[in-house]
Every structure is written in structure tokens, then in C-alpha cells.
Design an enzyme around this catalytic site. Sequence first.
Site: not given
Length: 266
Positions: A154, A158
Site C-alpha cells: 500500500h 497507510k
Amino acid sequence: MLRVALLGATGRMGRAVLEALPDWPDLRLAGALASPASPSLGRDAGEAAGLVATGVAITHDCAAALAGAEVAIDFSLGVATRAHVEACAAQGCALVLGTTGYDAAAAAAVRAAAARIAIVQAPNMSLGVNLCFALVARAAQVLRGYDVEIVDVHHRAKRDAPSGTALRFGEVLAAARGTPLVTAPAAGARPPGAVGFSSLRMGEGGGEHTVFFASPHERVEITHRSAGRAAYAAGALAAARWLARCPPGLHGMEDVLGLDLPAATS
Ligand SMILES: NC(=O)c1ccc[n+]([C@@H]2O[C@H](COP(=O)([O-])OP(=O)(O)OC[C@H]3O[C@@H](n4cnc5c(N)ncnc54)[C@H](OP(=O)(O)O)[C@@H]3O)[C@@H](O)[C@H]2O)c1
């Protein structure tokens, strides 16, 4: 024409739903909700998102946002979930609940409301991810005894790791094996049946999940790559369309897609 209220209309997911709506000609925006502190109150929902006008003004009054709607799509914040669910139940409005991070009281309110209205709840509304859940369940049933690793990639901002979707892949796998989920330690020899999780955080853009099944002789990889929020918006709109002909009850995206997922064992 299915009339849809958007709860969390000024957020990132709200904008993604508004952007996708013109591709769904049988769905029409009928209400738009933001928080009482929103700077966008009273503005047209489309214009506030930098899109074409929708003719629907943003309100902080949930009952007013739901008044002309048959289905609500909720991408707001967990603190508001209980109030939103109870308002939907009171007004007989079906609900697509995409919001995450709500507490146990809100979760109980969701289950109670499902006796009165139809609800689809899923922490990941992507059609592709939900298909991958079913593929992983099938692979776990066939590839018994294989080592399993779940890797999520990600963007650098995040906060949680592993991702909620990676953990869900683990739960789906465990349910398909008929065992509780056992997480492998970060170092040392792998205990039989334990599932390894790893997370990479870098750059920007959509998320990626891979579930690896490995034996001494071969490796199977099931990968999903997301280009961004549009995938979640499309799933939520598909769920709204599906809910329109659904009796009261609590459903997941596997029901929307007609997929068979094994139930969790614990
Ligand atoms: N299920 C899925 O596939 C999926 C995918 C992505 C995200 N999500 C979840 O969806 C939610 C929204 O994500 P996001 O990135 O769009 O968040 P965001 O950009 O922070 O947007 C939050 C929205 O909720 C509104 N809001 C905040 N408090 C509220 C309240 N008390 N009552 C009514 N509206 C309120 C905000 O309005 P104002 O700030 O203008 O007041 C804004 O419109 C999160 O829970 C996220 O984890 C789920």
C-alpha cells in the site's frame, strides 16, 4: 429508477461514488449527507465535489437525506454508523455500509437493523477483491497442507498493517480450512498451518494483495491490484442495485456476487 442517498458525500469515497454515478443510469442521487461541521452544507453535492451539478443539496440531517431514497450508501466515519443505521431502519431505507472502524455498539445496531431493512456490509466493496476471497477459499480447500503467505502493498501513508483486507484473506482461508486463523511468527521456522503476513508501504496509488500457496514442488499466487477508489465505488453501486430487490437481512459482497464462502469456525 433507484433513488440513492449518499452518506459521507463530501469525503474521498463520496466523491468516487458521485463520479461513478453517471455510469449507472438506473441509479439517481436523492440525498447527500455530511457532518454538522462540514463546510459544504447547503451546496450542491456534485458541485462541492468539483463535478457536474446533481440538484441535491448537502445536509447534516440524516432523516432529510434519506427522505426521498430507497437505498443509502454510507462511506462516512464509524462514529456516525449507529445513528445512520438506526435512521435507515426507521425510514425503511436499505443500506450499503462501506464505512469501517465502528464500535461494538454500532455493530449490534447493524445486526438489529437487519431485522427491518436489507443491508450489505463489507470492509472492501471491490468486486475483484471479493472474487479473490472466493478463489482463496477454493484454493485452501484443494491445496491442503500448503504454506500460505499473505502480502499487502500500500501507499506510504497507510496507517494499519496488515491491511484489513489482508486480515480478511486470512479469515477466509481459515474458514475454508475449518480451523482458527494462526498467524506465523515474524522469525523462526514456520509452525505447520500458520499463516504469514507481511506488509510493504511505499509510494502512492492503489493497494495490492497476494496470497501465496506453496508446497516443496510448486507455488500458486492469487493477486489483486486496485487502481484506486473507483473499484470500491463500483462495488457499492452494484450492491445498491442488488439490494433494491432484497428482503431484510445482513449480507456481504459474496451475496451480491453470488459467491459461496465458507462460514468462520470461531
Ligand atoms: N468498504 C470499502 O470498500 C471502503 C473503501 C474505502 C474506504 N472505506 C471506508 O469509508 C469511510 C470513508 O472513507 P473516506 O476516505 O471517504 O473518508 P473521508 O474522506 O474522511 O470522508 C468522510 C466523510 O464522512 C463525513 N462525516 C464525518 N463525520 C460525519 C458525521 N458525524 N455524520 C455524517 N457524515 C460525517 C465527512 O463529511 P464532512 O467532513 O464534510 O463533514 C465526509 O463526507 C471510512 O470508514 C473508510 O475506512 C471503505
